[in-house]
Design an enzyme around this catalytic site. Structure first.
Site, PDB file in Angstrom:
ATOM      1  N   PRO A  96     -48.318 -21.299 -33.225  1.00 13.83           N
ATOM      2  CA  PRO A  96     -47.422 -21.328 -32.056  1.00 13.83           C
ATOM      3  C   PRO A  96     -46.923 -19.915 -31.746  1.00 13.83           C
ATOM      4  CG  PRO A  96     -46.304 -22.192 -33.993  1.00 13.83           C
ATOM      5  CD  PRO A  96     -47.717 -21.948 -34.406  1.00 13.83           C
ATOM      6  N   ASP A 111     -46.034 -15.603 -35.001  1.00 17.27           N
ATOM      7  CA  ASP A 111     -46.249 -17.009 -35.330  1.00 17.27           C
ATOM      8  C   ASP A 111     -44.886 -17.625 -35.641  1.00 17.27           C
ATOM      9  OD1 ASP A 111     -46.862 -19.472 -36.457  1.00 17.27           O
ATOM     10  OD2 ASP A 111     -48.586 -18.725 -37.593  1.00 17.27           O
ATOM     11  N   HIS A 112     -44.452 -18.563 -34.794  1.00 20.33           N
ATOM     12  CA  HIS A 112     -43.103 -19.117 -34.944  1.00 20.33           C
ATOM     13  C   HIS A 112     -42.979 -20.012 -36.174  1.00 20.33           C
ATOM     14  CE1 HIS A 112     -39.109 -19.413 -33.673  1.00 20.33           C
ATOM     15  NE2 HIS A 112     -39.284 -19.573 -32.375  1.00 20.33           N
ATOM     16  N   ARG A 113     -44.079 -20.355 -36.819  1.00 26.66           N
ATOM     17  CA  ARG A 113     -43.984 -21.079 -38.086  1.00 26.66           C
ATOM     18  C   ARG A 113     -43.476 -20.168 -39.198  1.00 26.66           C
ATOM     19  NH1 ARG A 113     -50.043 -23.000 -38.863  1.00 26.66           N
ATOM     20  NH2 ARG A 113     -50.228 -20.757 -38.458  1.00 26.66           N
TER      21      ARG A 113
END
Length: 473
Positions: free
Chosen positions: A267, A443-445
């Site tokens: 994401p 990467d928003h994770r």
């Protein structure tokens, strides 16, 4: 003895490669491990050494042609007696390097009384899932007094072929598909390629002579494979402009697959920051004018790279990867800094190992060497793997900002825009200053908004006041 050498899997699980350039010609004498060709894999151009010493008798592919792993690449007269078994390939299409290492392939290698195969340089393990080759069935003369040379082999295994039948015409899979689409019999087409290879031009020439065209997916093909005749139109449709088709292969094919995988797996979040880099540009100009540093080419990219490495110490989350199988976030102990490089063959992202431990001058030298190697098409596959975070310099194309896509397996990528002289608030007044916009995708994770923002702000602080870097070391 004439030995055919099949294209090996160069240790990357490849199914095909493109011939970029031949280093030899028919009639040349080569030594063991002499470079004979430049081969483009999915990642880079690599040099292919010869597994034999002898005289080149045939080149089975032209420059720019893509061939399958296991298909014949070239033939070599080794000067050995013709009665000895050939170690170049057996009925399975196994290359000499793979045949000499049964433990790596899980199969028992065929041994003979001949001397063992030479130790080759640069070949990886054989791809067990690659194309297979079968022995061509040849009837021996009734009263043959001399030893019979080993039978040549076909390009691919076809279970429908029975023993004793003639070998199918030599061609590549795309050419065979084109012939099927046109309803042409390859046996009736004369090949103009090396050793009678039927090329795409041969098929298209034969099709133009008969007025055939490929069947459209929307038009069911008849028994002959030809498209059904279209219904007459009241008015002829407007003709489309002439078009040029470029095969998707090599580096561009690999890059496209990697970007799609990244875009639909991680994401992405992108943040932007416009920075007054006047002091950074002054620093770059002063370093370039210093005669003592004439051997070093310090650029704004080198300063941005150093700022990134410093900022990554305060926000280690950006220098990490997501391990889906283990359900873990892996933080790296050091920075292998990827630098995106646009080449004639597509975009590559080689990396600088241990960039965080380098000085500004060392980083500048590493970036210069990396760029020269990439432009020459000599980037090694090893330097294209193992990166932990990347930079792309879109400013060299006059672009201010963008939304870069992450390299697969990395948590962040920074795009640096063009440096522009613009009006800007400086010490309470409006002045002309040199500005740059930074674009950070992450990467928003792995990285939340606060961490990504702090990382980007730290980079901006160093570029705004390079002396601030002393407080972050």
């Amino acid at each position: 003895m004439i030995r055919d050498f099949p294209l090996p899997d160069l240790g990357e699980g490849l199914t095909e490669s493109e011939i970029v350039a031949w280093r030899v010609a028919v009639g040349d004498r080569v030594e063991l491990n002499q470079i004979v060709a430049d081969i483009e894999t999915a990642k880079a151009v690599v040099e292919l050494p010869s597994p034999y010493a002898g005289v080149i008798t045939a080149l089975h592919a032209a420059e720019g042609e893509t061939i399958d792993v296991g298909a014949p690449l070239f033939s070599c007269d080794t000067g050995e007696p013709s009665g000895e078994p050939s170690g170049a390939s057996d009925a399975t299409g196994q290359a000499p390097a793979a045949a000499a290492a049964p433990a790596a392939t899980g199969e028992a290698a065929v041994q003979s009384d001949a001397a063992p195969e030479p130790n080759l340089v640069g070949y990886g393990a054989r791809d067990e899932g690659g194309p297979k080759r079968r022995a061509r069935s040849v009837a021996a003369p009734a009263a043959a007094a001399a030893p019979v040379a080993p039978a040549p082999v076909a390009l691919e295994h076809d279970p429908a072929d029975a023993a004793g039948l003639a070998e199918r015409p030599r061609s590549t899979p795309p050419v065979r598909k084109l012939a099927r689409d046109l309803g042409l019999d390859l046996a009736l087409i004369a090949g103009t390629g090396p050793r009678g290879l039927i090329t795409r031009d041969d098929v298209e020439h034969a099709a133009s002579a008969t007025g055939l065209k490929p069947a459209s997916p929307a038009e069911p093909a008849g028994p002959t494979g030809l498209a059904a005749a279209p219904e007459p139109l009241a008015t002829a449709p407007a003709s489309r402009p002439a078009e040029t088709r470029i095969p998707i292969k090599g580096v561009r094919k690999h890059t496209a697959a990697a970007m799609v995988r990244s875009a639909f797996t991680a994401p992405h979040v992108t943040e932007f920051l416009t920075v007054d880099v006047t002091e950074t540009m002054d620093l770059v100009r002063s370093l370039r004018e210093d005669r003592a540093l004439a051997a070093h080419r310090v650029t704004p990219l080198a300063v941005v790279a150093k700022a990134l490495c410093l900022a990554a110490r305060r926000t280690p989350e950006v220098n990490a990867r997501w391990d889906e199988d283990a359900q873990e976030i892996v933080h790296y102990a050091g920075v292998n800094l990827g630098i995106a490089a646009a080449t004639e063959r597509g975009l590559v992202v080689p990396n600088i190992p241990g960039a965080d431990a380098m000085t500004l001058l060392e980083l500048a030298d590493a970036i210069t060497a990396l760029a020269e190697t990439a432009r020459a098409g000599r980037t090694s596959p090893a330097s294209l793997s193992g990166g932990t975070i990347s930079i792309t310099n879109i400013g060299v194309f006059g672009i201010d900002a963008g939304t870069p896509i992450l390299n697969p397996g990395e948590a962040a990528i920074l795009a640096m825009g063009a440096v522009r002289r613009q009006p800007w608030e400086y010490r309470g007044e409006i002045a002309l200053r040199e500005l740059m916009t930074l674009s950070l995708s992450f990467d928003h994770r792995l990285v939340d908004g606060q961490q990504g923002s702090r990382f980007l702000a730290d980079i901006g602080a160093v570029l705004r006041e390079p002396g601030r870097a002393l407080t972050m070391m």
